[in-house]
Structures are given as structure tokens and as C-alpha cells.
Design an enzyme around this catalytic site. Structure first.
Site, PDB file in Angstrom:
ATOM      1  N   HIS A   1     -12.405  66.423  86.961  1.00  0.00           N
ATOM      2  CA  HIS A   1     -11.414  66.480  87.893  1.00  0.00           C
ATOM      3  C   HIS A   1     -11.821  66.845  89.255  1.00  0.00           C
ATOM      4  O   HIS A   1     -11.427  66.002  90.215  1.00  0.00           O
ATOM      5  CB  HIS A   1     -10.656  67.788  87.634  1.00  0.00           C
ATOM      6  CG  HIS A   1      -9.471  67.546  86.464  1.00  0.00           C
ATOM      7  ND1 HIS A   1      -9.394  68.634  85.381  1.00  0.00           N
ATOM      8  CD2 HIS A   1      -8.581  66.641  86.185  1.00  0.00           C
ATOM      9  CE1 HIS A   1      -8.282  68.042  84.586  1.00  0.00           C
ATOM     10  NE2 HIS A   1      -7.744  67.034  85.182  1.00  0.00           N
TER      11      HIS A   1
ATOM     12  N   CYS B   1      -8.508  43.721  87.653  1.00  0.00           N
ATOM     13  CA  CYS B   1      -8.090  45.323  88.039  1.00  0.00           C
ATOM     14  C   CYS B   1      -9.331  46.226  87.580  1.00  0.00           C
ATOM     15  O   CYS B   1      -8.861  47.490  87.843  1.00  0.00           O
ATOM     16  CB  CYS B   1      -6.977  45.565  87.644  1.00  0.00           C
ATOM     17  SG  CYS B   1      -6.709  45.662  85.797  1.00  0.00           S
TER      18      CYS B   1
HETATM   19  C1  PEP Z   1     -10.629  48.281  82.674  1.00  0.00           C
HETATM   20  O1  PEP Z   1     -10.962  48.347  81.512  1.00  0.00           O
HETATM   21  O2  PEP Z   1     -11.346  47.198  83.612  1.00  0.00           O
HETATM   22  C2  PEP Z   1      -9.410  48.780  83.212  1.00  0.00           C
HETATM   23  C3  PEP Z   1      -8.856  48.422  84.317  1.00  0.00           C
HETATM   24  O3  PEP Z   1      -8.777  49.616  82.618  1.00  0.00           O
HETATM   25  P1  PEP Z   1      -9.173  51.061  82.289  1.00  0.00           P
HETATM   26  O4  PEP Z   1     -10.410  51.388  83.115  1.00  0.00           O
HETATM   27  O5  PEP Z   1      -7.760  51.832  82.109  1.00  0.00           O
HETATM   28  O6  PEP Z   1      -9.755  50.991  80.807  1.00  0.00           O
END
Ligand code: PEP
Ligand code: MG
Length: 534
Positions: free
Chosen positions: A186, A494
């Protein structure tokens, strides 16, 4: 930063929140205070109960001035303090004759040890919350005075309590150097969102050092007793870091365009619906990833349809017609959710993401209904995490169709959003043609990289292997981008790589033109796009 050999003591760790700080060392270790025992076990019980209540009141006060992650963390701590399974054993021991401070410490230590021994990084990181709670109650018992660090200090210790972070004055700079700690804690999240430099995993740092420290939280090091050339080198690196942050800031309000004129769509990643309050919608092209696990990780239990609907609607309305891609719950792996995820020996390869959602239709259908209802309030797209085979996509899509029909039958306003998938399991990246009926692809480079490289995303000892710029990972990304272009399927990325200035030129070269980044990295990511040529 390359240091001269005679530069004092250097400790290397992991950068958890980028930046530089120079300041006096302030040790975080708890002062030993003495507790005055009461005259009887009954008075002792009352003293502990009052201390727990007072500590809880202080937390509530802190929470009333906090928002987002900080408020959540405080809510979690207040819930823990109110949990009788935590305080019960301590109160029983006090009633049987033990001193309140000893009983409380022992009861909390038992819990802390359990969390620290957990295989999962997330649970290990929660041990810091329990230590925080332990100390706050002890402080009340011994009526400890202020433990505040002077402004501008470098706080050095094994770990730092989140409330301690919130109570510290960061207005004059300063930073955090932890011998242990975790970049998933956190405190690390708070430090990143407030721009406080932080390094974790430094190993033993001498406890008797009392002087000025140099914290390089861009590369992950702490220097004690540095002089001459080392200090100058540090300042040069710090100035360069600040200058690049400032010049990046100038890009925030401009559209992202490469040096050779190719426009790039820049979206943001959000989790807490409150995240959007701090973002000017004019600076981005919408939301490329809204993680919804956040809504599921609350102490109050799994979220109901109404709460989810309100959270999604809030973000859609903020986006004012720009696209908002909301991901269905991606619990499991490094994101356990009490009452939902299951205990597994290898959770990254287990029941997570869409697998878990399909296994728990009771939970998934609630989210689906909330999303279908929210869709009438903006430009919503929905995507499924951790898809590995086409059947998962089809089953999830069928559930959306069923719930849409039900809502329609009951006269509830709803709309069907485009349904896409995350490309983060190598099976999808290798054979994207099996998923050609998905409305869009969003590459999850965090998971794709860890699965392609067989190097966990949260394990510092294999961090060098977990590289999105490895040719194998980039080749897969390029293949997915090409497949999308050839078949009219929009492809974005992303994962964290989208905000990494080093990775951005490679991602653009791989053919990507849509990137989704954490809001704090939007300016520097746009600057990296502006410097790149495709
Ligand atoms: C990823 O795996 O790149 C992603 C965006 O999802 P998370 O980081 O939430 O697993
Ligand atoms: Mg992922």
C-alpha cells in the site's frame, strides 16, 4: 548512475517509486516505550479496549481527510481493528492475567507471521498493515508522543506503516529507503501516486548511521556518507530526472504524435472510480483499462449490482463520450479476493480472470448486469481478462446476451457494449485468428511477458528476465498488431510497458498506435511518443 569506488556505502534495491531525494537519515524503528500495568485484569482489559477504540478513532479521522487508495487502506485497517477474531485472543489473554501491551503484541505477531509466510506477494504486503495497527494501539497504551520524521528526511527502516506515510510531511521532499518492503505494498502505491521517491529490498543498512543519505529511486540505490564526485554525480542524475519530468509535463495537454508525424491514441488506466477526479479528460483519449478488482477487494465483501453500476456510470459520465474500456473482474493470481478466489499452490497458472468469473456465474452475472445498465451512460467497451481459448470468450458473450435479454424483459434500460479480450495468455498471441470474433484486443503486457519469459512479474530475483523488450515478446506483440490491422480488429496495449519510455519506441515499431497508461505517466509517455520515429 555509475558511482566512483570511494563514494561511501552503497546499497542496492528495487525502485518502487521513481525520483531522487537527499536528506538526513531518520530511522523508522519503533522507540521502546514502557507500559504501566493496571491494578487488575479487569482494568487491564478496559485499557486495551479503550486503546483499540482510540486507535480506531484516529484512523477514522485520518480517513476523513483521505481519498482513493489511502482511504481504502484506512478502511481496511479500521475493519481489522474492529474484527473480534483479531482482538479476541488478546483480550482473553489479558483477562487471564497478561499485560495489555504484551498480549496485544503477541496476538498481532501471530497474525503478522502468518501473513509474512504467505506465498503470495499481496498477502505479504498486507503484513505492513497489521504492524501498523499493532503500533497504533501500543502508542495509545503507552501514550507515546509524536513519532514524526522531520520534513525532508530519508526514512530508513525494514518497512513503513501506511499511516506513518500519511502522517509524514512530504512538502520539503524526502524519501523512503526500506531494507525489506515490497513494491506491491500500500505504501508503495501511495508513494507512486504522491511522487515520493521510494526504494525497497536494500538489505541490511547500518542502524547507527546518522548523517545525510542520497536516495536514487530511479535506479534503486541508497548512498550513505557519500562525498565529492559521488554527490555531484547524484545531483546531475537528479537534475536530469527533474528536467525530463518538467519537459514531459509540457506534453500533457498536447495530442501524442511521433517525431515523424504519426498520431498515437493515449488512454488512461484507472481502478478506483475516484481516480478520474484528478484527471483532466482533455489530456487523454479515454480509458483503456478500468480494473474492477478494486471494487471486489473491499473489507465490506463482494460489491452488489447497484454499487458496481454507480462506479461504472461515474467513469463513463466523466469521460463525456470518449471510450471507456472496463475489464470484467480479474481476481486471482496476484489479486486475491476474500470470498471469491481460491487458495492455489500456483495462482498465476490457476483459477484467475475469466476462468474464475465463468466458474462463479453467481458473482459474474451481477457484474454483467451492472455493466449492461451502465452502458447507456457513455461509450462503454467491455473486455475479458486472461482468455486462453475461444470458448471462454463465447461463453462470456452468451452470458452478456442472456442478461441483456433479462434486463430488457424487466424493462430496465441497458445497452450491449462491444465485447473484446485481453491478449495476455500466449495461446491468444500465438493464434489470434481463433479469436477473430472479438470486437477488439487489448494486450496485457504484464502477464504476456511473465508467461512468455517464465519470469514472475512480482519476483525481484528474475526481474531482468521479465522484459517486454525481449524479441520473443515484441514479436508476439507485432504479430497481434498486424493481425488486428489486417482484419479490422482494433488493438491497444494496457500493461505497464505502455507508460515506459524505454519500451514505447519498441511498441510503436511493433505497430501499436493505442496505448493505455497510468495517469501519473501520461505526460512522460506522450513525451516518449513525441521523441520516437516509426
Ligand atoms: C497486464 O497483464 O498487462 C494487465 C494490464 O493486467 P493486470 O496488470 O491487471 O494483470
Ligand atoms: Mg493481466
Amino acid at each position: 548512475m555509475v558511482l566512483p569506488a570511494e563514494s561511501g556505502l552503497t546499497f542496492r534495491g528495487i525502485a518502487a517509486s521513481a525520483g531522487y531525494a537527499q536528506g538526513r537519515v531518520f530511522r523508522l524503528e519503533t522507540r521502546v516505550s514502557r507500559y504501566e500495568r493496571k491494578a487488575s485484569p479487569a482494568l487491564e482489559v478496559a485499557a486495551l479496549e479503550t486503546a483499540i477504540e482510540t486507535a480506531s478513532g484516529r484512523l477514522a479521522d485520518l480517513a476523513s481527510h483521505s481519498s482513493g487508495d489511502a482511504a481504502d487502506m484506512l478502511e481496511f485497517q479500521i475493519a481489522m481493528l474492529g474484527d473480534s477474531s483479531l482482538s479476541g485472543p488478546a483480550l482473553d489473554a489479558v483477562a487471564a492475567g497478561k499485560a495489555a501491551d504484551e498480549a496485544w503484541s503477541a496476538a498481532l505477531q501471530a497474525e503478522i507471521s502468518g501473513y509474512e509466510a504467505a506465498e503470495d506477494e499481496y498477502f505479504r504486503a498486507r503484513a505492513a498493515d497489521l504492524k501498523d495497527i499493532r503500533q497504533q494501539v501500543l502508542d495509545v497504551l503507552v501514550s507515546a508522543g509524536s513519532r514524526d520524521a522531520p520534513a525532508g528526511a530519508i526514512l530508513v527502516g525494514d518497512d513503513i506503516a501506511p499511516t506513518r506515510f500519511l502522517a509524514t510531511d512530504w512538502s520539503q521532499g524526502g524519501g523512503i529507503a526500506l531494507t525489506a518492503g515490497s513494491s506491491a505494498s500500500h505504501v508503495a502505491m501511495l508513494a507512486r501516486s504522491r511522487g515520493v521517491p521510494m526504494v525497497v529490498g536494500l538489505g541490511p543498512v547500518p542502524v547507527d548511521f546518522d548523517g545525510v543519505a542520497l536516495l536514487d529511486a530511479e535506479h534503486g540505490s541508497l548512498l550513505l556518507g557519500a562525498e565529492g564526485e559521488a554527490v555531484e554525480l547524484f545531483r546531475t542524475s537528479a537534475d536530469a530526472f527533474l528536467a525530463s519530468r518538467r519537459s514531459a509535463q509540457a506534453h500533457l495537454h498536447k495530442p501524442a504524435v511521433t517525431a515523424d508525424g504519426t498520431p498515437v491514441t493515449m488512454l488512461v488506466n484507472v481502478a478506483d472510480p475516484q481516480d478520474v477526479d484528478a484527471i483532466d479528460i482533455a489530456t487523454c483519449d479515454g480509458v483503456g483499462l478500468m480494473r474492477t478488482e478494486f471494487l471486489f477487494g473491499k473489507a465490506s465483501g463482494l460489491p452488489d449490482e447497484e454499487n458496481q453500476y454507480r462506479a461504472y456510470r461515474r467513469v463513463l459520465e466523466w469521460a463525456a463520450g470518449k471510450p471507456v474500456t472496463i475489464r470484467t473482474v480479474d481476481a486471482g493470481g496476484d489479486k486475491p479476493v476474500a470470498g471469491f478466489t481460491v487458495e492455489e499452490t500456483n495462482p498465476f497458472l490457476g483459477l484467475r480472470g475469466i476462468r474464475l468469473a465463468l466458474a462463479r456465474p453467481d458473482v459474474f452475472r451481477i457484474q454483467i448486469r451492472a455493466l449492461l445498465r451502465a452502458a447507456v451512460h457513455g461509450n462503454l467497451k467491455v473486455m475479458f481478462p486472461m482468455v486462453a481459448v475461444a470458448d471462454e470468450y463465447q461463453r462470456a458473450r452468451a452470458m452478456f446476451a442472456e442478461e441483456a435479454a433479462r434486463l430488457g424483459d424487466s424493462g430496465v434500460a441497458s445497452a450491449m457494449p462491444p465485447l473484446g479480450i485481453m491478449v495476455e495468455v500466449p495461446s491468444v498471441a500465438v493464434a489470434p485468428e481463433l479469436f477473430a470474433d472479438a470486437a477488439f484486443f487489448s494486450i496485457g503486457s504484464n502477464d504476456l511477458t511473465q508467461y512468455v519469459m517464465a519470469a514472475a512479474r512480482d519476483n525481484a530475483s528474475v526481474a531482468a528476465l521479465n522484459a517486454v523488450t525481449n524479441p520473443a515478446v515484441l514479436r508476439l506483440i507485432a504479430a497481434v498488431a498486424r493481425f488486428g490491422r489486417d482484419n479490422g480488429i482494433p488493438v491497444s496495449l494496457c500493461g505497464d510497458a505502455a507508460g515506459d519510455p524505454v519500451a514505447i519506441p519498441h511498441l510503436l515499431k511493433a505497430g501499436l498506435r493505442d496505448l493505455s497508461v497510468v495517469p501519473a505517466q501520461l505526460a512522460s509517455a506522450k513525451a516518449a511518443v513525441a521523441a520516437a520515429r516509426v
